[in-house]
Design a protein around this motif. Structure first.
Motif, short mmCIF file in Angstrom:
data_model
loop_
_atom_site.label_atom_id
_atom_site.label_comp_id
_atom_site.label_asym_id
_atom_site.label_seq_id
_atom_site.Cartn_x
_atom_site.Cartn_y
_atom_site.Cartn_z
N ASP A 1 -29.08 97.47 30.02
CA ASP A 1 -30.01 97.23 28.80
C ASP A 1 -31.78 98.15 29.42
OD1 ASP A 1 -29.10 94.91 28.15
OD2 ASP A 1 -29.13 93.32 30.05
N ASP A 2 -31.44 99.25 28.55
CA ASP A 2 -32.68 99.89 28.46
C ASP A 2 -32.56 100.54 30.22
OD1 ASP A 2 -33.98 99.50 26.60
OD2 ASP A 2 -35.36 97.85 26.76
N GLY A 3 -30.94 100.99 30.33
CA GLY A 3 -30.91 101.85 31.49
C GLY A 3 -30.89 100.99 32.72
N THR A 4 -30.80 99.70 33.15
CA THR A 4 -30.83 99.34 33.91
C THR A 4 -29.22 98.25 33.58
OG1 THR A 4 -32.94 98.52 33.71
CG2 THR A 4 -31.15 97.40 34.80
N THR A 5 -29.03 98.67 35.05
CA THR A 5 -27.56 98.49 35.04
C THR A 5 -27.44 96.25 35.27
OG1 THR A 5 -27.11 99.79 36.73
CG2 THR A 5 -25.28 98.28 36.26
N VAL A 6 -26.25 96.02 34.47
CA VAL A 6 -26.47 94.52 34.32
C VAL A 6 -24.39 94.35 33.98
CG1 VAL A 6 -28.15 93.87 33.48
CG2 VAL A 6 -25.84 94.48 31.26
N GLY A 7 -24.19 93.16 34.32
CA GLY A 7 -22.40 92.94 34.61
C GLY A 7 -22.47 91.32 35.00
N GLY A 8 -21.52 90.98 34.79
CA GLY A 8 -20.89 89.62 35.21
C GLY A 8 -19.30 88.97 35.02
N PHE A 9 -19.11 88.39 35.46
CA PHE A 9 -17.31 87.89 35.68
C PHE A 9 -17.23 86.18 35.22
CE2 PHE A 9 -18.54 86.72 39.87
CZ PHE A 9 -17.31 85.51 40.61
N LEU A 10 -16.86 85.58 34.72
CA LEU A 10 -16.36 85.02 34.57
C LEU A 10 -14.85 84.26 34.02
CD1 LEU A 10 -17.17 82.51 31.99
CD2 LEU A 10 -14.48 82.44 32.01
N LEU A 11 -14.31 82.92 35.05
CA LEU A 11 -13.17 82.05 35.22
C LEU A 11 -13.12 81.09 35.22
CD1 LEU A 11 -12.52 83.49 39.38
CD2 LEU A 11 -11.72 84.96 36.81
N ARG A 12 -12.06 80.76 34.52
CA ARG A 12 -12.13 78.93 34.09
C ARG A 12 -10.77 78.54 34.34
NH1 ARG A 12 -14.01 78.34 27.69
NH2 ARG A 12 -16.24 79.03 28.80
N LEU A 13 -10.22 76.80 34.59
CA LEU A 13 -9.08 76.91 34.30
C LEU A 13 -8.79 75.48 33.35
CD1 LEU A 13 -6.42 76.79 35.04
CD2 LEU A 13 -6.62 75.55 37.33
N ASN A 14 -8.58 75.39 32.87
CA ASN A 14 -8.19 73.53 32.04
C ASN A 14 -6.56 73.62 32.62
OD1 ASN A 14 -10.51 75.51 30.13
ND2 ASN A 14 -10.90 73.44 30.18
N GLN A 15 -6.86 72.27 33.19
CA GLN A 15 -5.72 71.83 33.39
C GLN A 15 -5.21 69.77 32.62
OE1 GLN A 15 -2.43 73.14 35.15
NE2 GLN A 15 -1.79 70.92 34.07
N ILE A 16 -4.65 70.15 31.79
CA ILE A 16 -3.42 68.69 32.06
C ILE A 16 -3.40 67.45 32.30
CG2 ILE A 16 -3.02 67.38 29.61
CD1 ILE A 16 -4.43 69.57 27.24
N ILE A 17 -3.18 66.97 32.46
CA ILE A 17 -2.42 66.23 34.53
C ILE A 17 -1.25 66.32 33.37
CG2 ILE A 17 -1.73 64.21 35.43
CD1 ILE A 17 -4.81 66.94 35.70
N PRO A 18 -0.02 66.82 33.74
CA PRO A 18 1.52 65.96 32.47
C PRO A 18 2.27 64.77 32.55
CG PRO A 18 2.01 68.29 33.75
CD PRO A 18 0.16 67.93 34.26
N ALA A 19 1.69 64.31 33.89
CA ALA A 19 1.91 63.02 33.63
C ALA A 19 1.37 62.09 33.46
CB ALA A 19 1.73 62.31 34.95
N ASN A 20 0.28 62.23 32.89
CA ASN A 20 -0.91 61.66 31.96
C ASN A 20 -1.30 62.69 31.25
OD1 ASN A 20 -2.79 59.64 31.11
ND2 ASN A 20 -3.12 57.91 32.72
N PRO A 21 -1.20 62.78 30.60
CA PRO A 21 -2.51 63.71 29.22
C PRO A 21 -3.20 63.27 29.20
CG PRO A 21 0.52 63.52 28.04
CD PRO A 21 -0.36 62.35 29.63
N LYS A 22 -3.46 62.33 29.33
CA LYS A 22 -5.34 62.18 28.41
C LYS A 22 -6.36 61.53 29.63
CE LYS A 22 -3.63 57.50 25.55
NZ LYS A 22 -3.99 55.79 25.46
N TRP A 23 -5.71 62.46 30.52
CA TRP A 23 -6.69 63.72 31.62
C TRP A 23 -6.10 64.71 31.79
CZ3 TRP A 23 -10.27 60.42 34.33
CH2 TRP A 23 -10.36 58.94 34.36
N ALA A 24 -7.81 65.01 31.90
CA ALA A 24 -7.64 66.46 32.27
C ALA A 24 -8.64 67.34 32.94
CB ALA A 24 -7.68 67.56 30.36
N ILE A 25 -8.24 68.23 34.13
CA ILE A 25 -9.63 68.85 35.09
C ILE A 25 -9.95 70.46 34.48
CG2 ILE A 25 -9.93 69.95 37.37
CD1 ILE A 25 -7.34 68.34 37.95
#
Length: 333
Positions: free
Chosen positions: A246-270
């Motif tokens: 931004d106007d010569g100023t260094t910027v940066g970042g990261f993102l990590l994401r996990l969505n897990q539906i519980i196979p034994a009970n698909p109504k629940w998810a993490i």
């Protein structure tokens, strides 16, 4: 005021065009939406409506898909009108938010598409497969403050890759454009029907220095993203790495994401996510970090309940904060 009137005129033309084209043969769906989102801050000992997107709101989405057109020319393909009437607790007011407002044209033989309106810019993680009401916000909100913008995009295929590029106004979700703003974005990547999807994208434009500032900055970004689907939709892992200036100023970042539906009970998810953004060189950098761990429960009548624990940290002197986020969300016919 003039810019606002122009924006409303564009929206009206899109809606009118959708209505007129419907007579030529189309299929339409109307979805209704209700979002109740509250946030408790341990630092401030305060419980209030969520102070940023997703705001508590009611809304609707009207989707139209037109009949197949003539090869060799651009034909109307689809329209989307997604509107929310949201409560902003920071300004203590109700506001109308146009989430998706676009019309798309397609050339059937090649699949080449042109879209005009308000849509997700082709930069960073591709949100095309995400359902409505997702509470985990993308890295772009830490950086740009928005993921959708007003403008024109073109989309097509090149060999085994899909590409999209867009010229937009830099307004984000706002209806009033200030002079000097503009934004160009582009992404090329693996199509979304693959189990492993990856892409690279770039951004260049003149944007506000901050959400409340009238000053402008010249920004550029490069981003790499990957999505892994395992026994879709049960496991979805995503990652994004972005750097630029931004106007010569260094910027940066990261993102990590996990969505897990519980196979034994698909109504629940993490649902879990970590995102961080740094401005400046390491010796004097300003860093913002947010970690999220939560659960989602599917309820009867198309309702979803979310409960998230969020830990926020900033090196600007703002104290760490633990936040509890609760959402009740409905999206259906």
């Amino acid at each position: 005021m003039r810019s606002t009137l122009i924006a409303f005129s564009q929206i009206a033309l899109l809606v009118l065009g959708s209505s007129l084209l419907s007579a030529a043969g189309s299929r339409s769906l109307l979805h209704r939406e209700l979002n109740l989102a509250v946030l408790y801050s341990r630092r401030d000992a305060n419980l209030d409506f969520h102070p940023a997107p997703l705001f508590s709101s009611i809304g609707f989405e009207h989707l139209t898909k037109f009949a197949d057109g003539t090869p060799g020319r651009l034909n109307p393909d689809a329209t989307d009108l997604y509107v929310q009437f949201a409560y902003d607790p920071l300004d203590d007011r109700l506001e109308t938010r146009f989430r998706d407002v676009w019309i798309r044209f397609v050339e059937p033989a090649s699949g080449f598409r042109v879209r005009l309106g308000h849509f997700d810019i082709p930069f960073g993680l591709n949100p095309i497969a995400e359902p409505r009401g997702v509470a985990l916000q993308p890295l772009a909100f830490f950086d740009l403050g928005f993921k959708k913008d007003w403008g024109l995009s073109v989309q097509g295929e090149w060999q085994n890759f899909g590409y999209e590029t867009a010229a937009t106004t830099g307004m984000g979700d706002k209806l009033r454009r200030r002079r000097g703003r503009y934004l160009w974005t582009g992404r090329i990547g693996i199509p979304t029907y693959r189990d492993v999807q990856y892409g690279i994208s770039s951004l260049y434009g003149v944007l506000p220095a901050s959400s409340l500032s009238r000053e402008l900055k010249t920004s550029w970004r490069l981003s790499m993203d990957v999505t892994y689907l395992y026994h879709e939709p049960f496991t979805v892992a995503r990652g994004e790495l972005t750097f630029g200036a931004d106007d010569g100023t260094t910027v940066g970042g990261f993102l990590l994401r996990l969505n897990q539906i519980i196979p034994a009970n698909p109504k629940w998810a993490i649902e879990t996510q970590m995102r961080a953004w740094r401005t400046g060189l390491p010796a004097a950098a300003v860093t913002r970090t947010e970690g999220v761990v939560g659960i989602r429960r599917a309820l009867p009548y198309l309702l979803n309940l979310r409960l998230h624990w969020r830990h926020y940290f900033s090196s600007t002197g703002i104290r760490e904060d633990d936040r509890i986020f609760v959402q009740i969300y409905y999206y259906g016919y």
